[in-house]
Scaffold this motif. Structure first.
Motif, mmCIF file in Angstrom:
data_model
loop_
_atom_site.group_PDB
_atom_site.id
_atom_site.type_symbol
_atom_site.label_atom_id
_atom_site.label_comp_id
_atom_site.label_asym_id
_atom_site.label_seq_id
_atom_site.Cartn_x
_atom_site.Cartn_y
_atom_site.Cartn_z
ATOM 1 N N THR A 150 73.369 30.660 48.463
ATOM 2 C CA THR A 150 72.021 30.751 47.187
ATOM 3 C C THR A 150 70.906 30.831 48.233
ATOM 4 O O THR A 150 69.846 31.804 47.896
ATOM 5 N N CYS A 151 70.743 29.967 49.406
ATOM 6 C CA CYS A 151 69.202 30.097 50.146
ATOM 7 C C CYS A 151 69.306 31.464 50.820
ATOM 8 O O CYS A 151 68.196 31.923 50.964
ATOM 9 N N MET A 152 70.455 32.271 51.347
ATOM 10 C CA MET A 152 70.138 33.309 51.987
ATOM 11 C C MET A 152 69.912 34.229 51.137
ATOM 12 O O MET A 152 69.202 35.169 51.303
ATOM 13 N N SER A 153 70.520 34.323 49.967
ATOM 14 C CA SER A 153 70.311 35.408 48.735
ATOM 15 C C SER A 153 68.677 35.160 48.497
ATOM 16 O O SER A 153 67.960 36.173 48.264
ATOM 17 N N LEU A 154 68.270 33.998 48.284
ATOM 18 C CA LEU A 154 66.942 33.943 47.832
ATOM 19 C C LEU A 154 65.873 34.384 48.752
ATOM 20 O O LEU A 154 65.034 35.098 48.567
ATOM 21 N N ALA A 155 66.276 34.217 50.231
ATOM 22 C CA ALA A 155 65.368 34.653 51.258
ATOM 23 C C ALA A 155 65.296 36.191 51.292
ATOM 24 O O ALA A 155 64.412 36.728 51.424
ATOM 25 N N LEU A 156 66.540 36.707 50.884
ATOM 26 C CA LEU A 156 66.510 38.318 51.010
ATOM 27 C C LEU A 156 65.832 38.719 49.764
ATOM 28 O O LEU A 156 65.127 39.703 50.027
ATOM 29 N N ILE A 157 65.979 37.980 48.773
ATOM 30 C CA ILE A 157 65.240 38.670 47.251
ATOM 31 C C ILE A 157 63.683 38.395 47.590
ATOM 32 O O ILE A 157 62.823 39.431 47.187
ATOM 33 N N ALA A 158 63.447 37.472 48.250
ATOM 34 C CA ALA A 158 61.937 37.159 48.502
ATOM 35 C C ALA A 158 61.323 38.078 49.473
ATOM 36 O O ALA A 158 60.242 38.634 49.358
ATOM 37 N N LEU A 159 62.049 38.381 50.433
ATOM 38 C CA LEU A 159 61.796 39.486 51.571
ATOM 39 C C LEU A 159 61.678 40.844 50.752
ATOM 40 O O LEU A 159 60.394 41.386 51.178
ATOM 41 N N VAL A 160 62.457 41.245 50.024
ATOM 42 C CA VAL A 160 62.473 42.399 49.401
ATOM 43 C C VAL A 160 61.352 42.597 48.501
ATOM 44 O O VAL A 160 60.485 43.415 48.371
ATOM 45 N N GLN A 161 61.220 41.545 47.464
ATOM 46 C CA GLN A 161 59.988 41.231 46.549
ATOM 47 C C GLN A 161 58.769 41.471 47.275
ATOM 48 O O GLN A 161 57.723 42.123 47.031
ATOM 49 N N GLY A 162 58.595 40.839 48.662
ATOM 50 C CA GLY A 162 57.273 40.784 49.315
ATOM 51 C C GLY A 162 57.096 42.125 49.864
ATOM 52 O O GLY A 162 55.860 42.244 49.682
ATOM 53 N N LEU A 163 57.888 42.799 50.266
ATOM 54 C CA LEU A 163 57.648 44.189 50.751
ATOM 55 C C LEU A 163 57.032 44.991 49.694
ATOM 56 O O LEU A 163 56.024 45.513 49.712
ATOM 57 N N PHE A 164 57.580 44.782 48.438
ATOM 58 C CA PHE A 164 57.023 45.821 47.234
ATOM 59 C C PHE A 164 55.753 45.242 46.733
ATOM 60 O O PHE A 164 54.868 45.788 46.253
ATOM 61 N N TYR A 165 55.732 43.787 46.895
ATOM 62 C CA TYR A 165 54.585 43.292 46.258
ATOM 63 C C TYR A 165 53.201 43.675 47.184
ATOM 64 O O TYR A 165 52.271 43.944 46.590
ATOM 65 N N LYS A 166 53.489 43.829 48.424
ATOM 66 C CA LYS A 166 52.495 44.243 49.228
ATOM 67 C C LYS A 166 52.178 45.913 49.041
ATOM 68 O O LYS A 166 51.077 46.047 48.974
ATOM 69 N N LYS A 167 53.195 46.766 48.701
ATOM 70 C CA LYS A 167 53.072 47.857 48.580
ATOM 71 C C LYS A 167 51.881 48.116 47.044
ATOM 72 O O LYS A 167 51.288 48.787 47.162
ATOM 73 N N LYS A 168 52.560 47.251 45.950
ATOM 74 C CA LYS A 168 51.784 47.474 45.154
ATOM 75 C C LYS A 168 50.152 47.051 45.115
ATOM 76 O O LYS A 168 49.515 47.317 44.251
ATOM 77 N N ASN A 169 50.017 46.180 46.085
ATOM 78 C CA ASN A 169 48.451 45.534 46.122
ATOM 79 C C ASN A 169 47.805 46.301 47.037
ATOM 80 O O ASN A 169 46.896 46.409 47.705
#
Lengths: 169, 276
Positions: A150-169
């Motif tokens: 669960t923690c590893m998947s959450l970290a992976l999702i946070a990482l991918v979301q973070g990448l896209f989040y930065k791009k959108k801003n």
């Protein structure tokens, strides 16, 4: 129609990602982090609950066919899709629900999004690893795999979301 | 019915989930050999547990029938035991009738019983049509119950051992010493009575068996009546008493046996020649 095609395209992309990248990561035996739940997190709040389950089942089954995991992903995704409306009802205000919000770090804020993702991943990972072990004889092992993945998947999702989040801003 | 549909409709999300989750489980079990083994072992053990429970319920439901069958078997075995005892006792006799069991049993069921009166009575589900008549002894699984006093075509009533006064005077004896006495109930307790007329020298121990003496045509010798409750006090010795606990638990009585003494009429005529 365009929205549906958009979803189908994204779904296919996540399937490819799981088949070609995530499933080959293999950090160790019993470790199986997943990324595709974030595809389901992004469904609009007013998306039909039954359709969510059917969609989750179909997606999981296609993934299972590619990975040779029987129905493990299908069972886990179906369970996650079933509890998702209840979790959303808890995390979102009435206004947010009426505005048909698409849950994401931008609309919910990082903390709320990750908190919601954590609970949904808990459900997903529990069913995945419970059916994977298919035994009550090793509760310690189940707990370790469940919480660790669960923690590893959450970290992976946070990482991918973070990448896209930065791009959108 | 309408409400049921409404409830089912309300829970439709759960049904959809269970359906697809179930299908996923089928795929899992079909895919992995280990899962197949665990699944079939689990279902086999669940089925086994289910059948065990079902059988237990089934046995419980048919308990009354089995009880009746067991009671019939008990009657048959008692007859057999009595026949053998008689053959052992009277081996030197040459008459054929000497080897014949003088008692036969009829199975019956209590349909009414009083426990808190001074004259406690019972009613049986058998009557004169089934061969019952007054002055027949009634015994339960543990010992003597009472005596039939009145009969109708299909029912019979009688007095239990719990009778104050002269309602029922039963001749008893101590199994250990053979000393004779009469059973008297003082109306104080549903479980206890006393023996009267014991000689002063007779010593009793708690737990000694008190049985029928066989000195009447109602009961044969050796049917348990009760057990000595406590050692005799000085006052008891002077009065010829001994306390006794009934062998029969009247409050838990259901099936009984009615004793039919084959030679009762003959014995009555012989002992009371002037009676019609």
């Amino acid at each position: 129609m365009i929205a549906l095609l958009n979803y189908l395209g994204r779904g296919f992309l996540f399937l490819l990602l799981e088949w070609l990248v995530i499933s080959r990561l293999e950090p160790g035996p019993g470790w199986a982090p997943v990324l595709y739940p974030m595809f389901f997190f992004a469904f609009p709040v007013q998306f039909s609950a039954s359709a969510r389950i059917v969609f989750g089942f179909t997606f999981g089954l296609i993934l299972d066919l590619g990975l040779g995991t029987g129905g493990l992903h299908a069972a886990a995704t179906t369970a996650m899709a079933f509890v998702q409306p209840f979790v959303l009802r808890y995390f979102l205000s009435v206004d947010e629900r009426e505005n048909n919000l698409k849950p994401g770090p931008k609309s919910l804020g990082w903390l709320r999004y990750l908190w919601m993702a954590f609970w949904l991943l808990l459900v997903h990972q529990f069913f995945y690893h419970f059916y994977s072990l298919f035994s009550l004889g090793a509760p310690g092992m189940l707990l370790l795999r469940w919480l660790g993945n669960t923690c590893m998947s959450l970290a992976l999702i946070a990482l991918v979301q973070g990448l896209f989040y930065k791009k959108k801003n | 019915m309408k409400n049921l549909f409404l409830i089912l409709r309300k829970l439709r999300l759960l049904w959809v989930f269970l359906l697809f989750h179930g299908i996923s489980l089928v795929f899992i079990v079909r895919q992995f050999r280990y899962h197949q083994t665990v699944f079939f072992e689990s279902t086999a053990s669940i089925t086994r547990a289910w059948w065990t429970r079902t059988k237990e319920v089934e046995h419980f439901l048919f308990l009354s029938t089995e009880n009746a069958l067991l009671h019939r078997e008990l009657v048959r075995l008692r007859m057999q035991v009595m026949q053998q005892e008689l053959q052992g006792e009277r081996l030197c006799w040459t008459s054929d009738t000497a080897l014949k069991v003088p008692y036969s049993w009829l199975s019956a069921r209590l349909i009414q019983l009083t426990l808190n009166q001074s004259q406690n009575r019972f009613t049986l589900n058998r009557g004169s049509k089934q061969g019952l008549r007054p002055d027949m002894g009634v015994i339960g699984p543990a010992g003597v119950v009472g005596v039939v006093t009145q009969v109708s075509p299909n029912l019979a009533t009688g007095l239990t051992l719990m009778n104050e006064g002269q309602g029922l005077l039963l001749s008893v004896r101590l199994k250990s010493s053979g000393e004779l006495g009469n059973l008297v109930w003082d109306g104080k307790s549903a479980c206890c009575a006393r023996i009267e007329g014991l000689a002063t020298h007779v010593k009793v121990k708690p737990g000694d068996t008190v049985e029928t003496s066989g000195l009447s045509s109602i009961f044969p010798r050796g049917i348990p009546v009760g057990f000595i409750l406590k050692p005799r006090s000085e006052q008891d010795v002077e009065s010829g008493y001994a306390s006794l606990r009934f062998a029969t638990r009247f409050s838990a009585l259901d099936h009984v046996m009615v004793l039919d003494y084959t030679y009762q009429a003959e014995q009555d005529t012989l002992e009371n020649p002037l009676m019609p």
